[in-house]
Scaffold this motif. Sequence first.
Motif, PDB file in Angstrom:
ATOM      1  N   ARG A 174       0.830  -1.208   0.000  1.00  0.00           N
ATOM      2  CA  ARG A 174       0.000   0.000   0.000  1.00  0.00           C
ATOM      3  C   ARG A 174       0.871   1.267   0.000  1.00  0.00           C
ATOM      4  O   ARG A 174       0.364   2.362  -0.234  1.00  0.00           O
ATOM      5  N   ASP A 175       2.154   1.105   0.293  1.00  0.00           N
ATOM      6  CA  ASP A 175       3.043   2.253   0.432  1.00  0.00           C
ATOM      7  C   ASP A 175       3.886   2.532  -0.806  1.00  0.00           C
ATOM      8  O   ASP A 175       4.279   3.669  -1.053  1.00  0.00           O
ATOM      9  N   PHE A 176       4.210   1.484  -1.567  1.00  0.00           N
ATOM     10  CA  PHE A 176       5.125   1.628  -2.692  1.00  0.00           C
ATOM     11  C   PHE A 176       4.493   1.086  -3.968  1.00  0.00           C
ATOM     12  O   PHE A 176       3.627   0.205  -3.921  1.00  0.00           O
ATOM     13  N   VAL A 177       4.945   1.601  -5.107  1.00  0.00           N
ATOM     14  CA  VAL A 177       4.497   1.091  -6.409  1.00  0.00           C
ATOM     15  C   VAL A 177       5.709   0.668  -7.223  1.00  0.00           C
ATOM     16  O   VAL A 177       6.828   1.133  -6.998  1.00  0.00           O
ATOM     17  N   ARG A 178       5.465  -0.211  -8.184  1.00  0.00           N
ATOM     18  CA  ARG A 178       6.554  -0.696  -9.027  1.00  0.00           C
ATOM     19  C   ARG A 178       6.775   0.197 -10.240  1.00  0.00           C
ATOM     20  O   ARG A 178       7.912   0.411 -10.665  1.00  0.00           O
ATOM     21  N   ALA A 179       5.700   0.720 -10.824  1.00  0.00           N
ATOM     22  CA  ALA A 179       5.825   1.456 -12.082  1.00  0.00           C
ATOM     23  C   ALA A 179       4.693   2.471 -12.193  1.00  0.00           C
ATOM     24  O   ALA A 179       3.650   2.334 -11.548  1.00  0.00           O
ATOM     25  N   VAL A 180       4.912   3.476 -13.043  1.00  0.00           N
ATOM     26  CA  VAL A 180       3.907   4.517 -13.262  1.00  0.00           C
ATOM     27  C   VAL A 180       3.652   4.657 -14.755  1.00  0.00           C
ATOM     28  O   VAL A 180       4.525   4.354 -15.577  1.00  0.00           O
ATOM     29  N   PRO A 181       2.452   5.088 -15.147  1.00  0.00           N
ATOM     30  CA  PRO A 181       2.189   5.329 -16.574  1.00  0.00           C
ATOM     31  C   PRO A 181       3.198   6.331 -17.142  1.00  0.00           C
ATOM     32  O   PRO A 181       3.530   7.335 -16.497  1.00  0.00           O
ATOM     33  N   GLY A 182       3.670   6.042 -18.336  1.00  0.00           N
ATOM     34  CA  GLY A 182       4.675   6.884 -18.951  1.00  0.00           C
ATOM     35  C   GLY A 182       6.088   6.559 -18.534  1.00  0.00           C
ATOM     36  O   GLY A 182       7.042   7.203 -18.997  1.00  0.00           O
ATOM     37  N   GLY A 183       6.256   5.549 -17.666  1.00  0.00           N
ATOM     38  CA  GLY A 183       7.572   5.163 -17.188  1.00  0.00           C
ATOM     39  C   GLY A 183       8.121   3.948 -17.910  1.00  0.00           C
ATOM     40  O   GLY A 183       7.890   3.753 -19.099  1.00  0.00           O
ATOM     41  N   MET A 184       8.819   3.085 -17.161  1.00  0.00           N
ATOM     42  CA  MET A 184       9.537   1.956 -17.759  1.00  0.00           C
ATOM     43  C   MET A 184       9.004   0.601 -17.295  1.00  0.00           C
ATOM     44  O   MET A 184       9.696  -0.408 -17.379  1.00  0.00           O
ATOM     45  N   GLY A 185       7.760   0.562 -16.821  1.00  0.00           N
ATOM     46  CA  GLY A 185       7.234  -0.666 -16.249  1.00  0.00           C
ATOM     47  C   GLY A 185       7.157  -1.841 -17.193  1.00  0.00           C
ATOM     48  O   GLY A 185       7.198  -2.996 -16.764  1.00  0.00           O
ATOM     49  N   SER A 186       7.061  -1.588 -18.503  1.00  0.00           N
ATOM     50  CA  SER A 186       6.969  -2.682 -19.472  1.00  0.00           C
ATOM     51  C   SER A 186       8.339  -3.166 -19.929  1.00  0.00           C
ATOM     52  O   SER A 186       8.424  -4.063 -20.769  1.00  0.00           O
ATOM     53  N   ALA A 187       9.406  -2.569 -19.409  1.00  0.00           N
ATOM     54  CA  ALA A 187      10.768  -2.938 -19.805  1.00  0.00           C
ATOM     55  C   ALA A 187      11.466  -3.682 -18.672  1.00  0.00           C
ATOM     56  O   ALA A 187      11.166  -3.477 -17.490  1.00  0.00           O
ATOM     57  N   LYS A 188      12.399  -4.548 -19.062  1.00  0.00           N
ATOM     58  CA  LYS A 188      13.180  -5.278 -18.060  1.00  0.00           C
ATOM     59  C   LYS A 188      14.464  -4.478 -17.795  1.00  0.00           C
ATOM     60  O   LYS A 188      15.560  -4.837 -18.228  1.00  0.00           O
ATOM     61  N   VAL A 189      14.278  -3.370 -17.115  1.00  0.00           N
ATOM     62  CA  VAL A 189      15.350  -2.438 -16.788  1.00  0.00           C
ATOM     63  C   VAL A 189      15.778  -2.686 -15.347  1.00  0.00           C
ATOM     64  O   VAL A 189      14.932  -2.874 -14.462  1.00  0.00           O
ATOM     65  N   ALA A 190      17.078  -2.664 -15.106  1.00  0.00           N
ATOM     66  CA  ALA A 190      17.574  -2.969 -13.766  1.00  0.00           C
ATOM     67  C   ALA A 190      16.946  -2.079 -12.709  1.00  0.00           C
ATOM     68  O   ALA A 190      16.625  -2.538 -11.601  1.00  0.00           O
ATOM     69  N   GLY A 191      16.726  -0.807 -13.037  1.00  0.00           N
ATOM     70  CA  GLY A 191      16.167   0.123 -12.052  1.00  0.00           C
ATOM     71  C   GLY A 191      14.792  -0.260 -11.563  1.00  0.00           C
ATOM     72  O   GLY A 191      14.420   0.068 -10.421  1.00  0.00           O
ATOM     73  N   ASN A 192      14.002  -0.965 -12.392  1.00  0.00           N
ATOM     74  CA  ASN A 192      12.678  -1.397 -11.941  1.00  0.00           C
ATOM     75  C   ASN A 192      12.781  -2.356 -10.759  1.00  0.00           C
ATOM     76  O   ASN A 192      11.921  -2.367  -9.868  1.00  0.00           O
ATOM     77  N   TYR A 193      13.808  -3.170 -10.760  1.00  0.00           N
ATOM     78  CA  TYR A 193      13.979  -4.153  -9.697  1.00  0.00           C
ATOM     79  C   TYR A 193      14.533  -3.493  -8.440  1.00  0.00           C
ATOM     80  O   TYR A 193      14.171  -3.866  -7.319  1.00  0.00           O
ATOM     81  N   ALA A 194      15.389  -2.484  -8.632  1.00  0.00           N
ATOM     82  CA  ALA A 194      15.885  -1.735  -7.478  1.00  0.00           C
ATOM     83  C   ALA A 194      14.748  -0.995  -6.788  1.00  0.00           C
ATOM     84  O   ALA A 194      14.677  -0.945  -5.552  1.00  0.00           O
ATOM     85  N   SER A 195      13.829  -0.436  -7.564  1.00  0.00           N
ATOM     86  CA  SER A 195      12.724   0.329  -6.977  1.00  0.00           C
ATOM     87  C   SER A 195      11.754  -0.561  -6.207  1.00  0.00           C
ATOM     88  O   SER A 195      10.974  -0.071  -5.380  1.00  0.00           O
ATOM     89  N   ALA A 196      11.787  -1.876  -6.470  1.00  0.00           N
ATOM     90  CA  ALA A 196      10.886  -2.799  -5.776  1.00  0.00           C
ATOM     91  C   ALA A 196      11.461  -3.314  -4.463  1.00  0.00           C
ATOM     92  O   ALA A 196      10.748  -3.951  -3.684  1.00  0.00           O
ATOM     93  N   LEU A 197      12.727  -3.021  -4.192  1.00  0.00           N
ATOM     94  CA  LEU A 197      13.376  -3.641  -3.041  1.00  0.00           C
ATOM     95  C   LEU A 197      12.791  -3.181  -1.708  1.00  0.00           C
ATOM     96  O   LEU A 197      12.683  -3.964  -0.765  1.00  0.00           O
ATOM     97  N   ARG A 198      12.420  -1.904  -1.601  1.00  0.00           N
ATOM     98  CA  ARG A 198      11.839  -1.436  -0.336  1.00  0.00           C
ATOM     99  C   ARG A 198      10.561  -2.195  -0.016  1.00  0.00           C
ATOM    100  O   ARG A 198      10.322  -2.595   1.141  1.00  0.00           O
ATOM    101  N   ALA A 199       9.734  -2.404  -1.040  1.00  0.00           N
ATOM    102  CA  ALA A 199       8.493  -3.144  -0.825  1.00  0.00           C
ATOM    103  C   ALA A 199       8.778  -4.601  -0.477  1.00  0.00           C
ATOM    104  O   ALA A 199       8.084  -5.206   0.353  1.00  0.00           O
ATOM    105  N   MET A 200       9.804  -5.180  -1.125  1.00  0.00           N
ATOM    106  CA  MET A 200      10.167  -6.562  -0.824  1.00  0.00           C
ATOM    107  C   MET A 200      10.629  -6.700   0.631  1.00  0.00           C
ATOM    108  O   MET A 200      10.277  -7.661   1.324  1.00  0.00           O
ATOM    109  N   LEU A 201      11.414  -5.741   1.091  1.00  0.00           N
ATOM    110  CA  LEU A 201      11.869  -5.775   2.483  1.00  0.00           C
ATOM    111  C   LEU A 201      10.688  -5.672   3.436  1.00  0.00           C
ATOM    112  O   LEU A 201      10.640  -6.343   4.472  1.00  0.00           O
TER     113      LEU A 201
END
Length: 348
Positions: A174-201
């Motif tokens: 409920r606190d974090f999101v993985r991707a936003v419209p107009g961003g890189m959510g449909s790409a396998k970019v390393a930064g997408n996985y880094a941005s998910a780490l806080r939620a994973m923790l």
Amino acid sequence: MATLQVSEDIRDFENSPFGEKFCPWMVQSRFERGRWQPFEVLAASDIILSPAAKGLHYGSEIFEGLRAFRSSKGPVLYRPGMHARRMAHSARIVGMEPLPEQQFIESLRALVLRCESLLPVFPGSLYLRPFMMGTTSRLGAGIADDLLFLALATPFGMKLDPARPKTAGAWVSRDFVRAVPGGMGSAKVAGNYASALRAMLQAKAEGFENVLFLDALERRWIEELGGMNFFCVEDEVLRTPPLSETILAGVTRDSLLALAKVLGMRAEERPLAISDLLEGIQSGRVSEILACGTGSAVVALTRIGDTGITHQVADGNPGPFTVRLSEMLFDVQFGKAAALAPDWLISC
């Protein structure tokens, strides 16, 4: 200093954490002077990289993950064309020159053949990790003129059982999101996985193995997990959110939708609200939840956590849809069942 660990003994991989050790060969190609150079198969080793490389400073790094299997007809790559096209899409998103599809496939075929002695028998496989990064040695945000493509291989999945998919729980973020419209959510970019780490923790702190992301605008619609696509079985229908610019076009996701039809299952892509999912679990309309990805194959999600409450899915075990899809996927990948299209299995 950490260095690449390689081994030529399959036993070294059986009890090592995934991705810790690698086959002794890798593929390399460079984009220089406006064109991709022919690929080479080299001894796997550390690489020399300028500390001013753009990929280290500005996020120009993309990757793929795919698998090679030992079928009755020899080593095969599973759906390499779709992986190549997805990597090309990722490259364009971050301003990179895509590697030609045929070069992508041929380089991985060559890598698998060099590593064939380490290709496990059923149910194991070779996990292949092709990746690309900007190597232009110059500070300043901008497009990299020089690119490096590499691919590593590691034996994987020797203890998987398609008839008994792994189980996991997912925490609704409920606190974090993985991707936003107009961003890189449909790409396998390393930064997408880094941005998910806080939620994973956060999910792990709550006692869950993975995180379930909602859309960025309304925090209402289910998108995907941290590295896997989402499915549920509701009223005997297999459902998954439709692809968008915030959801990765998973190769395993695409495979399961196709295989569901072969198995006579009704399947559909439609928006799924988190409130409807939780209500469906409580009422019994949602009888199964599963996630899928190249590395994980099919995983049964038996617990969903949200705002301090844990919702158990049905009896807490993998359901019949999940098991049948898992078994069918393995059968196709190992050549025990017919592939649904000629490009699903490519011989090495």
